[in-house]
Design a protein around this motif. Sequence first.
Motif, PDB file in Angstrom:
ATOM      1  N   PRO A   8      36.668  53.352  19.460  1.00 53.14           N
ATOM      2  CA  PRO A   8      35.965  52.452  19.243  1.00 53.14           C
ATOM      3  C   PRO A   8      35.292  52.321  17.751  1.00 53.14           C
ATOM      4  O   PRO A   8      35.169  53.360  17.254  1.00 53.14           O
ATOM      5  N   LEU A   9      34.966  51.076  17.127  1.00 54.66           N
ATOM      6  CA  LEU A   9      34.472  51.229  15.786  1.00 54.66           C
ATOM      7  C   LEU A   9      32.893  51.581  15.831  1.00 54.66           C
ATOM      8  O   LEU A   9      32.660  52.510  14.936  1.00 54.66           O
ATOM      9  N   LYS A  10      32.217  51.394  16.931  1.00 56.17           N
ATOM     10  CA  LYS A  10      30.838  51.972  16.963  1.00 56.17           C
ATOM     11  C   LYS A  10      30.686  52.888  18.360  1.00 56.17           C
ATOM     12  O   LYS A  10      31.416  52.391  19.446  1.00 56.17           O
ATOM     13  N   LEU A  11      29.728  53.678  18.471  1.00 48.80           N
ATOM     14  CA  LEU A  11      29.474  54.509  19.549  1.00 48.80           C
ATOM     15  C   LEU A  11      28.796  53.757  20.580  1.00 48.80           C
ATOM     16  O   LEU A  11      28.343  54.403  21.670  1.00 48.80           O
ATOM     17  N   ASP A  12      27.844  52.901  20.229  1.00 47.26           N
ATOM     18  CA  ASP A  12      26.851  52.276  20.992  1.00 47.26           C
ATOM     19  C   ASP A  12      27.417  51.455  22.215  1.00 47.26           C
ATOM     20  O   ASP A  12      28.453  50.896  22.187  1.00 47.26           O
ATOM     21  N   LEU A  61      34.328  39.237  11.675  1.00 45.04           N
ATOM     22  CA  LEU A  61      32.780  39.362  11.388  1.00 45.04           C
ATOM     23  C   LEU A  61      32.171  39.543  12.881  1.00 45.04           C
ATOM     24  O   LEU A  61      31.072  40.479  12.735  1.00 45.04           O
ATOM     25  N   ILE A  62      32.578  39.196  13.867  1.00 47.14           N
ATOM     26  CA  ILE A  62      31.812  39.342  15.255  1.00 47.14           C
ATOM     27  C   ILE A  62      32.094  40.805  15.573  1.00 47.14           C
ATOM     28  O   ILE A  62      31.253  41.783  16.080  1.00 47.14           O
ATOM     29  N   ARG A  63      33.631  41.059  15.554  1.00 47.90           N
ATOM     30  CA  ARG A  63      33.998  42.406  15.843  1.00 47.90           C
ATOM     31  C   ARG A  63      32.995  43.761  15.133  1.00 47.90           C
ATOM     32  O   ARG A  63      32.782  44.686  15.582  1.00 47.90           O
ATOM     33  N   HIS A  64      32.940  43.277  13.810  1.00 42.50           N
ATOM     34  CA  HIS A  64      32.006  44.416  13.052  1.00 42.50           C
ATOM     35  C   HIS A  64      30.713  44.127  12.828  1.00 42.50           C
ATOM     36  O   HIS A  64      29.864  45.053  12.251  1.00 42.50           O
ATOM     37  N   GLY A  65      30.061  42.999  13.522  1.00 40.37           N
ATOM     38  CA  GLY A  65      28.788  42.708  13.411  1.00 40.37           C
ATOM     39  C   GLY A  65      28.125  43.506  14.671  1.00 40.37           C
ATOM     40  O   GLY A  65      28.569  44.326  15.310  1.00 40.37           O
ATOM     41  N   THR A  85      33.014  46.502  25.429  1.00 38.79           N
ATOM     42  CA  THR A  85      34.119  45.336  26.105  1.00 38.79           C
ATOM     43  C   THR A  85      33.543  44.273  25.955  1.00 38.79           C
ATOM     44  O   THR A  85      34.336  43.223  25.682  1.00 38.79           O
ATOM     45  N   GLU A  86      32.279  43.797  26.366  1.00 39.71           N
ATOM     46  CA  GLU A  86      31.784  42.408  26.121  1.00 39.71           C
ATOM     47  C   GLU A  86      31.697  42.109  24.658  1.00 39.71           C
ATOM     48  O   GLU A  86      32.198  40.830  24.268  1.00 39.71           O
ATOM     49  N   HIS A  87      31.531  43.099  23.810  1.00 37.00           N
ATOM     50  CA  HIS A  87      31.468  42.579  22.393  1.00 37.00           C
ATOM     51  C   HIS A  87      32.971  42.114  21.901  1.00 37.00           C
ATOM     52  O   HIS A  87      33.119  41.084  21.170  1.00 37.00           O
ATOM     53  N   LEU A  88      33.844  42.796  22.121  1.00 35.79           N
ATOM     54  CA  LEU A  88      35.390  42.510  21.873  1.00 35.79           C
ATOM     55  C   LEU A  88      35.772  41.195  22.697  1.00 35.79           C
ATOM     56  O   LEU A  88      36.451  40.466  21.999  1.00 35.79           O
ATOM     57  N   MET A  89      35.238  40.820  23.747  1.00 35.39           N
ATOM     58  CA  MET A  89      35.603  39.528  24.362  1.00 35.39           C
ATOM     59  C   MET A  89      34.866  38.257  23.882  1.00 35.39           C
ATOM     60  O   MET A  89      35.744  37.453  23.561  1.00 35.39           O
ATOM     61  N   GLN A 103      45.378  43.025  21.609  1.00 37.45           N
ATOM     62  CA  GLN A 103      45.583  44.353  22.099  1.00 37.45           C
ATOM     63  C   GLN A 103      44.288  45.141  22.664  1.00 37.45           C
ATOM     64  O   GLN A 103      44.233  46.056  23.386  1.00 37.45           O
ATOM     65  N   LEU A 104      43.317  44.726  21.810  1.00 32.96           N
ATOM     66  CA  LEU A 104      42.066  45.476  22.260  1.00 32.96           C
ATOM     67  C   LEU A 104      41.346  45.226  23.625  1.00 32.96           C
ATOM     68  O   LEU A 104      40.534  46.018  24.124  1.00 32.96           O
ATOM     69  N   ILE A 105      41.726  44.149  24.140  1.00 36.31           N
ATOM     70  CA  ILE A 105      41.088  43.707  25.393  1.00 36.31           C
ATOM     71  C   ILE A 105      42.498  44.446  26.462  1.00 36.31           C
ATOM     72  O   ILE A 105      43.362  43.546  26.679  1.00 36.31           O
ATOM     73  N   GLU A 106      41.827  45.528  26.750  1.00 39.23           N
ATOM     74  CA  GLU A 106      43.062  46.109  27.678  1.00 39.23           C
ATOM     75  C   GLU A 106      43.093  45.733  29.126  1.00 39.23           C
ATOM     76  O   GLU A 106      43.921  45.953  29.634  1.00 39.23           O
ATOM     77  N   ALA A 107      41.832  45.386  29.805  1.00 36.87           N
ATOM     78  CA  ALA A 107      41.776  45.126  31.401  1.00 36.87           C
ATOM     79  C   ALA A 107      42.733  43.658  31.558  1.00 36.87           C
ATOM     80  O   ALA A 107      42.100  42.675  30.687  1.00 36.87           O
ATOM     81  N   GLY A 108      43.456  43.607  32.424  1.00 39.09           N
ATOM     82  CA  GLY A 108      44.244  42.321  32.815  1.00 39.09           C
ATOM     83  C   GLY A 108      42.943  41.309  33.328  1.00 39.09           C
ATOM     84  O   GLY A 108      43.081  40.074  32.575  1.00 39.09           O
ATOM     85  N   GLN A 109      42.001  41.751  33.908  1.00 39.61           N
ATOM     86  CA  GLN A 109      40.997  40.650  34.055  1.00 39.61           C
ATOM     87  C   GLN A 109      40.298  40.272  32.878  1.00 39.61           C
ATOM     88  O   GLN A 109      39.696  39.091  32.906  1.00 39.61           O
ATOM     89  N   HIS A 110      39.779  41.266  32.125  1.00 41.27           N
ATOM     90  CA  HIS A 110      39.126  40.670  30.866  1.00 41.27           C
ATOM     91  C   HIS A 110      40.086  39.768  29.940  1.00 41.27           C
ATOM     92  O   HIS A 110      39.408  38.701  29.333  1.00 41.27           O
TER      93      HIS A 110
END
Length: 555
Positions: A255-259, A421-425, A433-437, A458-465
């Motif tokens: 992940p870009l951030k550990l939060d 911008l959202i990805r890195h904000g 996961t929600e941030h990536l979505m 690619q970063l959204i790994e789960a099929g449901q997501h």
Amino acid sequence: MPPIPDPASAALASVPATTPGGERRVAAIDIGTNSIHLLVAAIDPALGSFSVVVAEKSTTRLGERDPETGDLTPEAIERAFLTLRHCRDLATSHGVEQIVTAATSAVREAPNGRSFLQGLQDQLGLAVDLVSGPEEARLIYLGVLSGLSFGDQPYFILDIGGGSTELVLADGRDARALTSTRIGAVRLQREFCREDPLTPARRGFLEAYIQGAMDPAVAEVKRELRPGEKPVLVATSGTAMAMAALASAQDPNPPLKLDGYRLGRARLDEIVERLVAMTPDQRRALTAINERRAEIIVPGALILQTTMEILQVRELVVCERALREGLIVDWMLRNGLLVDRFTFQSTIRRRTVLHLARTYGVDTDRAARVASHALSLYDQTRGLLHDDDGEGRALLWAAAQLHACGKHVNIAAYHKHTWYLIRHGELLGYSETEHLMVAAIARYHRRSLPKKRHESWQLIEAGQHRHTVFTMALLLRLAAALDRRPAPGIAAITVSADTDRALQPRGFTIGLQAGPPAVGEPPLDLSLEEWSLRSCADLVLEATGLRLTVRQASP
């Protein structure tokens, strides 16, 4: 001899309370046993939120006290003064109206701790609060509260510092138990880790000592648990961040951030075993942590591991916010910028989205209309375009509010800039996961459908997501297609399914109702919006197999 006036202190007294845009800036300094942290926050009074402008950390090791007297050593005091002068000057240069400062276990336990604080007041003009253990725990709770969405779930909050460990039981309404125990990574390193690597016997002794120290705190927080509750463990500060960094470095997609990073007990145990067996030089060679953290990571990791065992939790969630952010929240509460901490917690996700939108110059009125259209389409197409259980609705709203932020960079292919911008904000209260979505939903509101080669997909790994992103992005695409003019034009949207003889949907119709015209003006023609929606028909057919029809209601 009277103290010499310091020009920086005078400069601080003269800064204006607010910037031209109404933003207020405040600095927080956390004087800890291992490190001194500076945070400069930009506060938005209208939203009741803040963003981090500057965050700096210096390892000063105030906890390395005189072994005979327990005093802060002259060397440690000199390191602290140099660092705090820098922190004060840097904060002043950012136009802060106040610097709030707290000193924790190393200073409160040292016999010369109060004279050290008096020297800071006299020489640097810094008024430092010497906080008790429970007050330190309260501020940590406020910091976590500002960055994590609690909902109805209770949480254990664990903060392993250099000289003390705070354990809190809290929920979205209150902190039910606040405890502080006199064990920390620096303290245990100094007192128990003269042999490095630890021998098995020494390690066993240290683990027994940690358990004996933490047992009363764990018993206190467990007494406040209600029947059936199983709290999530949130871990903050240096040790937890270091363990998460070591774990995430081995992930296929770090992940870009550990939060919000989740670390299971089994994986934690593996990392602890590896660290305990290493020599100091081997730990310093680890790229995921810095050299000073490598010196104290073993006792800190054993505190974390032992506390998880006593609490009987199998996973922890990392939160990057802690005491210094808590100082900012406490300042906001005391200065009337927050009604109460409960309101702050309940609206955290909404405020962080709107704050990010303002940061990137989004036209918030238009974004709000797109969000309203998107939610209307969501509600009317359940069972037709999606079968979402409600999670996607919240993510759709956030993506709609932020979908145009890429225009801040460049109007061309702005959806790609939006994703970046959202990805890195900073989106507080959202998991990784929600941030990536949210970023991906905004990314796919225009142009092509998701493709395997896209990093955002690619970063959204789960099929449901992925399914949620796909369907919510389609709804956002339709809503954004209706945003064709600066002024509002659409009063209502209706959706009806077009079925065949077997009552199976073969398509759907979107009806557009224009708002009332201005006095003396002809009825508004929505041909522009109608044309824009129809341009989505081919892609909707490709994505869903359903034919899209658009009609404009008669005025």
